[in-house]
Write an enzyme that holds these catalytic residues in place. Structure first.
Site, mmCIF file in Angstrom:
data_model
loop_
_atom_site.group_PDB
_atom_site.id
_atom_site.type_symbol
_atom_site.label_atom_id
_atom_site.label_comp_id
_atom_site.label_asym_id
_atom_site.label_seq_id
_atom_site.Cartn_x
_atom_site.Cartn_y
_atom_site.Cartn_z
ATOM 1 N N ASP A 199 0.828 -1.209 0.000
ATOM 2 C CA ASP A 199 0.000 0.000 0.000
ATOM 3 C C ASP A 199 0.864 1.262 0.000
ATOM 4 O O ASP A 199 2.025 1.228 0.406
ATOM 5 C CB ASP A 199 -0.923 -0.018 1.225
ATOM 6 C CG ASP A 199 -2.134 0.889 1.052
ATOM 7 O OD1 ASP A 199 -2.376 1.364 -0.074
ATOM 8 O OD2 ASP A 199 -2.839 1.134 2.048
ATOM 9 N N HIS A 233 2.780 3.737 -8.792
ATOM 10 C CA HIS A 233 2.572 2.332 -9.178
ATOM 11 C C HIS A 233 3.787 1.815 -9.959
ATOM 12 O O HIS A 233 4.212 0.680 -9.778
ATOM 13 C CB HIS A 233 1.304 2.196 -10.031
ATOM 14 C CG HIS A 233 0.050 2.531 -9.277
ATOM 15 N ND1 HIS A 233 -0.208 2.041 -8.024
ATOM 16 C CD2 HIS A 233 -1.017 3.310 -9.594
ATOM 17 C CE1 HIS A 233 -1.387 2.497 -7.603
ATOM 18 N NE2 HIS A 233 -1.887 3.281 -8.543
ATOM 19 N N LEU A 236 10.711 -20.474 -5.197
ATOM 20 C CA LEU A 236 9.665 -19.635 -4.586
ATOM 21 C C LEU A 236 8.343 -19.706 -5.363
ATOM 22 O O LEU A 236 8.335 -19.605 -6.588
ATOM 23 C CB LEU A 236 10.154 -18.178 -4.574
ATOM 24 C CG LEU A 236 9.154 -17.129 -4.094
ATOM 25 C CD1 LEU A 236 9.011 -17.180 -2.574
ATOM 26 C CD2 LEU A 236 9.598 -15.724 -4.519
HETATM 27 C C1 IPE Z 1 -5.283 -2.763 -0.456
HETATM 28 O O1 IPE Z 1 -4.965 -1.440 -0.566
HETATM 29 C C2 IPE Z 1 -5.325 -3.397 -1.824
HETATM 30 C C3 IPE Z 1 -4.036 -3.601 -2.462
HETATM 31 C C4 IPE Z 1 -2.882 -3.390 -1.924
HETATM 32 C C5 IPE Z 1 -4.096 -4.116 -3.809
HETATM 33 P P1 IPE Z 1 -6.105 -0.314 -0.659
HETATM 34 O O2 IPE Z 1 -5.403 0.980 -0.791
HETATM 35 O O3 IPE Z 1 -7.072 -0.665 -1.719
HETATM 36 O O4 IPE Z 1 -6.811 -0.460 0.754
HETATM 37 P P2 IPE Z 1 -7.705 0.576 1.569
HETATM 38 O O5 IPE Z 1 -8.722 1.126 0.619
HETATM 39 O O6 IPE Z 1 -6.780 1.637 2.077
HETATM 40 O O7 IPE Z 1 -8.275 -0.225 2.678
HETATM 41 C C1 IPE Z 2 -1.379 0.339 -3.433
HETATM 42 O O1 IPE Z 2 -1.203 1.709 -3.418
HETATM 43 C C2 IPE Z 2 -1.598 -0.190 -4.825
HETATM 44 C C3 IPE Z 2 -2.974 -0.621 -5.092
HETATM 45 C C4 IPE Z 2 -3.951 -0.616 -4.234
HETATM 46 C C5 IPE Z 2 -3.267 -1.074 -6.432
HETATM 47 P P1 IPE Z 2 -2.431 2.734 -3.415
HETATM 48 O O2 IPE Z 2 -2.745 3.070 -4.827
HETATM 49 O O3 IPE Z 2 -3.547 2.203 -2.609
HETATM 50 O O4 IPE Z 2 -1.770 3.987 -2.704
HETATM 51 P P2 IPE Z 2 -2.430 4.943 -1.638
HETATM 52 O O5 IPE Z 2 -2.963 4.079 -0.539
HETATM 53 O O6 IPE Z 2 -3.518 5.686 -2.346
HETATM 54 O O7 IPE Z 2 -1.316 5.822 -1.185
HETATM 55 MG MG MG Z 3 -4.053 2.373 -0.654
#
Ligand code: IPE
Ligand code: IPE
Ligand code: MG
Length: 252
Positions: A29, A46, A140
């Protein structure tokens, strides 16, 4: 690249190899926040996050970890803007193609969990090819959670079990925990021992709800693009120092 020898694991991590987690799961995240903090578009986060994926995967392969499961796209992420989703899907497709050589070099077996419905045809095609190509690798297991939701997985498992009952292959009283595990996308995989979440959020966001019942949780405030080998080592060391009791009493 060869696996790191047992003595090196001891030296590098300061723990005996038998203390390594078998299965590490990661909620990657904070890509968006990483980019926003730098005045960059979210997609740049990303892009950089994909580099962390490569680093962490290779490090797990070298350490001799049995399985790494990465949360790549949740079933709830479809709420995001179309452009961001298009970018993520395009990146996944690209990753599947570009990583084939490395996957084979490192003897990695790629697996995918999540619902196929809703994913573009090209993403499925490239993913299937990488999965098929690496099927006989023995190192792995890299399990990618794509269009994955823990509740959706449980719904699918219940449907599968109900179908078996309908066909007369199973009696309701025969259902036990193993039946449920066997009907999840993760059938046959060990449960995660260590669950890592980056970017500081203290929630599981619908990830592996059944499987993490006794996982050790480790959270860092660092965003995923900043997560590197040193962070992975810190998480593993912290895990090795925990006492896992599984509801019983400490043996020490
Ligand atoms: C969890 O992250 C999903 C992934 C890492 C793919 P999110 O950014 O979607 O989670 P929330 O919305 O903060 O709970
Ligand atoms: C995690 O990073 C990647 C995915 C959920 C695909 P986020 O895109 O959720 O990044 P934040 O949480 O908005 O910083
Ligand atoms: Mg996120």
């Amino acid at each position: 690249m060869a696996e790191i020898a047992t003595a090196q694991v001891r030296e590098l991590l300061g723990i005996p190899p038998e203390k390594l987690p078998r299965h590490i799961a990661v909620i990657m995240d904070g890509n968006g926040r990483w980019a926003q903090q730098r005045g960059l578009p979210r997609i740049e986060g990303h892009r950089r996050g994909a580099e962390s994926v490569r680093r962490v995967t290779e490090q797990c392969a070298r350490l001799g970890i049995e399985q790494l499961t990465l949360y790549c796209l949740s079933s709830e992420n479809w709420k995001r803007p179309r452009e961001e989703l298009d970018f993520l899907l395009q990146m996944l497709q690209q990753y599947m193609i570009e990583q084939r050589q490395r996957v084979m070099e490192h003897n990695i077996r790629v697996r995918v969990i999540g619902r196929r419905e809703g994913l573009p045809e090209q993403v499925l095609r490239e993913t299937d090819q990488t999965v098929a190509m690496s099927r006989n690798n023995t190192g792995l297991v890299l399990c990618l959670a794509i269009n994955y939701g823990g509740r959706a997985e449980l719904v699918d498992a219940v449907r599968g079990i109900a179908q078996q009952i309908k066909l007369g292959k199973l009696e309701p009283e025969e259902i036990n925990e193993q039946t449920i595990s066997d009907n999840l996308y993760t059938a046959g995989m060990p449960d995660p021992d260590l669950l890592i979440r980056t970017a500081g959020e203290l929630r599981v966001s619908n990830f592996l709800l059944w499987q993490i019942s006794y996982a050790e949780i480790w959270v860092t405030d660092l965003c995923w693009p900043d997560f590197d080998e040193a962070q992975l080592h810190a998480a593993i060391r912290a895990y090795a120092a925990r006492q896992r009791r599984f509801g019983g009493l400490s043996t020490i």
